[in-house]
Design a protein around this motif. Structure first.
Motif, mmCIF file in Angstrom:
data_model
loop_
_atom_site.group_PDB
_atom_site.id
_atom_site.type_symbol
_atom_site.label_atom_id
_atom_site.label_comp_id
_atom_site.label_asym_id
_atom_site.label_seq_id
_atom_site.Cartn_x
_atom_site.Cartn_y
_atom_site.Cartn_z
ATOM 1 N N ALA A 17 0.849 -1.225 -0.039
ATOM 2 C CA ALA A 17 -0.052 0.052 -0.029
ATOM 3 C C ALA A 17 0.858 1.162 -0.117
ATOM 4 O O ALA A 17 0.358 2.410 -0.550
ATOM 5 C CB ALA A 17 -0.930 0.152 1.217
ATOM 6 N N ARG A 20 1.228 3.479 -3.140
ATOM 7 C CA ARG A 20 0.208 4.058 -3.515
ATOM 8 C C ARG A 20 -0.319 5.147 -2.563
ATOM 9 O O ARG A 20 -1.486 5.399 -2.404
ATOM 10 C CB ARG A 20 -1.076 3.184 -3.722
ATOM 11 C CG ARG A 20 -0.869 2.418 -4.918
ATOM 12 C CD ARG A 20 -2.175 1.428 -5.166
ATOM 13 N NE ARG A 20 -2.177 0.124 -4.057
ATOM 14 C CZ ARG A 20 -1.322 -0.605 -4.180
ATOM 15 N NH1 ARG A 20 -0.357 -0.899 -5.144
ATOM 16 N NH2 ARG A 20 -1.212 -1.638 -3.329
ATOM 17 N N ASP A 196 -5.778 -1.252 0.973
ATOM 18 C CA ASP A 196 -4.761 -0.089 1.315
ATOM 19 C C ASP A 196 -5.212 0.610 2.185
ATOM 20 O O ASP A 196 -4.221 0.991 3.233
ATOM 21 C CB ASP A 196 -4.607 0.805 -0.148
ATOM 22 C CG ASP A 196 -4.053 0.129 -1.342
ATOM 23 O OD1 ASP A 196 -3.451 -0.953 -0.867
ATOM 24 O OD2 ASP A 196 -3.895 0.809 -2.205
#
Length: 290
Positions: A17, A20, A196
């Motif tokens: 995660a 991002r 995420d």
């Protein structure tokens, strides 16, 4: 002749995660060192007692050397100099060997061309190298390979964590190779923002727990467990990892999770009390309070 060093890392939470924009908590493993003695007066040669490490340097160092020359705007030439290597970073286990390798080569090129070796310059070139290994890289592993303190990392911003927590972290080797690039591709194909967000929450819980003297056990346990659930949803918890997790529970572990890319590698165990000497033959204690 000069000596250059780097080291491994363990990510407590935030894997995948973090690419991002989610935060990650990264612990430097200073005992997992990678060092080279470099003699630029001699022809190019790799000397290392560890056969796997030697093969990796022989296969990838010349390519990184030329990529680095191009990045720095230097004339592309074949590498030169004798490299005497000592490596204590586990390879393909989620401990950040490729990041440590990248940092070493970045430092070496800056030394070779007498360039300023500030943190920003080394980080940027190391990240450029890391991308060659794994595709899109967050930079969290590079930060871990360069830092000597636990850090909170997000979008290339980082701060040192003042650890006050109670409890003990250990890492256990599943004995299974972790293929970082394949794991990254698998998670990317899923493209699930909810996972995420859960991983970001896990990092927040663990951060608060690390900085808290009195309620750290509960917060850290919740965060580690939530992060483990993210890995399960990504399909990156293998039978070998689950077996280690059962062993951690049998030893009194509060909770556990795979660390790194997943799909094998090391498993993080969190304990209220330190393990007995007889229990520590097959694991390593993460010293993150110093």
């Amino acid at each position: 002749m000069i000596k250059l060093t780097s080291h491994g890392k363990t990510i407590l939470t935030g894997e995948h995660a973090v690419i991002r924009g989610a935060p990650a908590i990264v612990i430097p493993n200073l005992h997992q060192s990678l060092s080279i003695h470099f003699d630029e007066t001699k022809p190019f040669k790799v000397i290392c007692q560890n056969e796997v490490t030697a093969k990796i340097f022989e296969a990838h160092f010349p390519n990184l050397w030329q990529i680095g020359q191009d990045y720095l705007g230097k004339k592309t030439n074949a590498p030169q100099g004798e490299l005497v290597i000592q490596n204590h970073v586990p390879i393909a286990r989620g401990c950040g060997f490729s990041a440590a390798f990248s940092v070493i080569v970045a430092k070496l090129l800056h030394h070779f061309y007498d360039l300023e070796t500030n943190i920003e310059n080394i980080f940027k070139l190391s990240l450029h190298f890391e991308t060659q290994f794994h595709g899109n890289s967050s930079g969290a592993d590079i930060a871990g390979a360069m830092s000597t303190k636990p850090i909170w990392f997000k979008n290339h911003d980082m701060r040192v964590i003042n650890c006050q927590h109670q409890g003990y972290f250990y890492i256990f080797d599943s004995g299974q190779i972790s293929h970082t690039k394949k794991c990254v591709e698998k998670v990317t194909l899923m493209a699930d923002p909810k996972i995420d967000l859960d991983m970001a929450l896990a990092s927040g819980l663990v951060l608060k727990g690390l900085e808290n003297k009195h309620y750290g056990l509960e917060l850290i346990s919740q965060g580690i467990q939530l992060a483990n659930e993210c890995f399960e949803k990504w399909g990156l918890v293998t039978p070998e990892v689950k077996k280690i997790q059962e062993e951690i529970a049998a030893l009194g572990g509060i909770t556990s999770k795979v660390t790194g890319a997943g799909g094998g590698g090391y498993v993080l165990g969190y304990f209220k009390e330190p393990l007995l000497v007889n229990d520590k033959d097959h694991c390593e204690h993460l010293k993150i309070k110093e």
